[in-house]
Design a protein around this motif. Structure first.
Motif, short mmCIF file in Angstrom:
data_model
loop_
_atom_site.label_atom_id
_atom_site.label_comp_id
_atom_site.label_asym_id
_atom_site.label_seq_id
_atom_site.Cartn_x
_atom_site.Cartn_y
_atom_site.Cartn_z
N UNK A 80 69.28 37.86 0.03
CA UNK A 80 70.64 37.80 0.64
C UNK A 80 70.03 36.82 2.83
N UNK A 81 68.96 37.20 3.12
CA UNK A 81 67.81 37.06 3.91
C UNK A 81 68.40 35.52 4.38
N UNK A 82 67.31 35.64 3.58
CA UNK A 82 66.34 34.14 3.24
C UNK A 82 67.71 33.45 2.60
N UNK A 83 68.41 33.79 2.00
CA UNK A 83 69.95 32.65 1.46
C UNK A 83 70.18 32.15 2.74
N UNK A 84 70.75 33.32 3.52
CA UNK A 84 71.27 33.42 4.29
C UNK A 84 70.85 32.81 5.26
N UNK A 85 69.72 31.95 5.83
CA UNK A 85 69.18 31.83 5.91
C UNK A 85 69.02 30.05 6.04
#
Length: 264
Positions: A80-85
């Motif tokens: 989720x961190x990567x996708x949100x970034x």
């Protein structure tokens, strides 16, 4: 760089730069118009401007889906961190492209590249990119973002929190929250009617209208709390309707406009 007293910080709410009802929907024409208004305001007065925008229908749905604000709990949170970034950067580029097309000389400074938090609160900030942009007369633009956190691994840093932090640390003259409403709504005790408060103090009860009722991220309540942090440090804090043509530009210049002023 212009003096601290002439620094104005503007927060463009996600509700005016995107359609929160539809994922990844950009209000391009609104952003272009705002870019023109802000460009004219900067030219008309001796002031420096910092622009911060919200995540709107790009970032919020993904960050909420993966519970990114909880930090690095498991592999799904990391995904989720990567996708949100990724999606925040896409929104950054969409917003800055339209601001520039509208006439604003602006440059993107991703929040994740200058802010580090500890347990969700800003711990350190490298202000040199912002100072460098202001020094050459370019408007630095940043946004709410996912950032590295010294305790959680990573978390969500809101645009509202960024605005408050920068306004206090840089001793801004004015902090303006541009949103899709005419100000902060309250209920008149004598008549029972709901109206926009010209001044809003701690303890006053908010009436949630329109999109504010649907905002599960804290919305206007978080904006007000962060706004008071700045107002209590001597910053003039205003809430105005960014969808009303010409209103934001006038507010940046300090001209009287309909809206709400926080009274610390």
């Amino acid at each position: 760089m212009a003096s601290a007293r002439s620094l104005v910080i503007v927060k463009l709410g996600g509700s005016i730069i995107t359609d929160k009802r539809r994922r990844f929907s950009l209000n391009s024409e609104v952003i272009k118009r705002i870019g023109g208004e802000l460009a004219n305001a900067v030219k008309a007065a001796d002031l420096s401007l910092i622009l911060v925008h919200g995540g709107g229908s790009y970032a919020h749905p993904i960050a909420r889906e993966y519970s990114v604000s909880e930090g690095y709990v498991d592999e799904r949170h990391l995904e989720g961190f990567i996708e949100t970034s990724k999606i925040v950067r896409r929104l950054n580029l969409d917003v800055i492209s339209n601001l520039v097309e509208g006439g604003l000389r602006a440059v993107l400074i991703p929040a994740s590249s200058i802010f580090i938090t500890r347990s969700g609160r800003i711990s350190t900030c490298n202000l040199e990119p912002i100072f460098s942009a202001l020094r050459i007369g370019v408007v630095p633009v940043t946004s709410g973002d996912v950032v590295f956190d010294r305790e959680l691994g990573f978390t969500v840093l809101s645009g509202d929190g960024i605005c408050s932090y920068l306004a206090v640390r840089l001793r801004a003259k004015r902090l303006i929250f541009a949103m899709d409403a005419d100000g902060i709504y309250v209920r008149d005790r004598s008549t029972g009617e709901v109206r926009v408060a010209e001044e809003f103090s701690r303890g006053m009860r908010i009436e949630l209208l329109g999109s504010a009722k649907e905002d599960v991220t804290g919305g206007i309540v978080n904006k007000i709390e962060e706004g008071f942090s700045a107002a209590e440090a001597g910053v003039e804090v205003l809430f105005v309707n960014g969808l009303a043509e010409g209103r934001l530009g006038k507010a940046v210049l300090g001209e009287p406009v309909p809206g709400t002023r926080l009274k610390p």
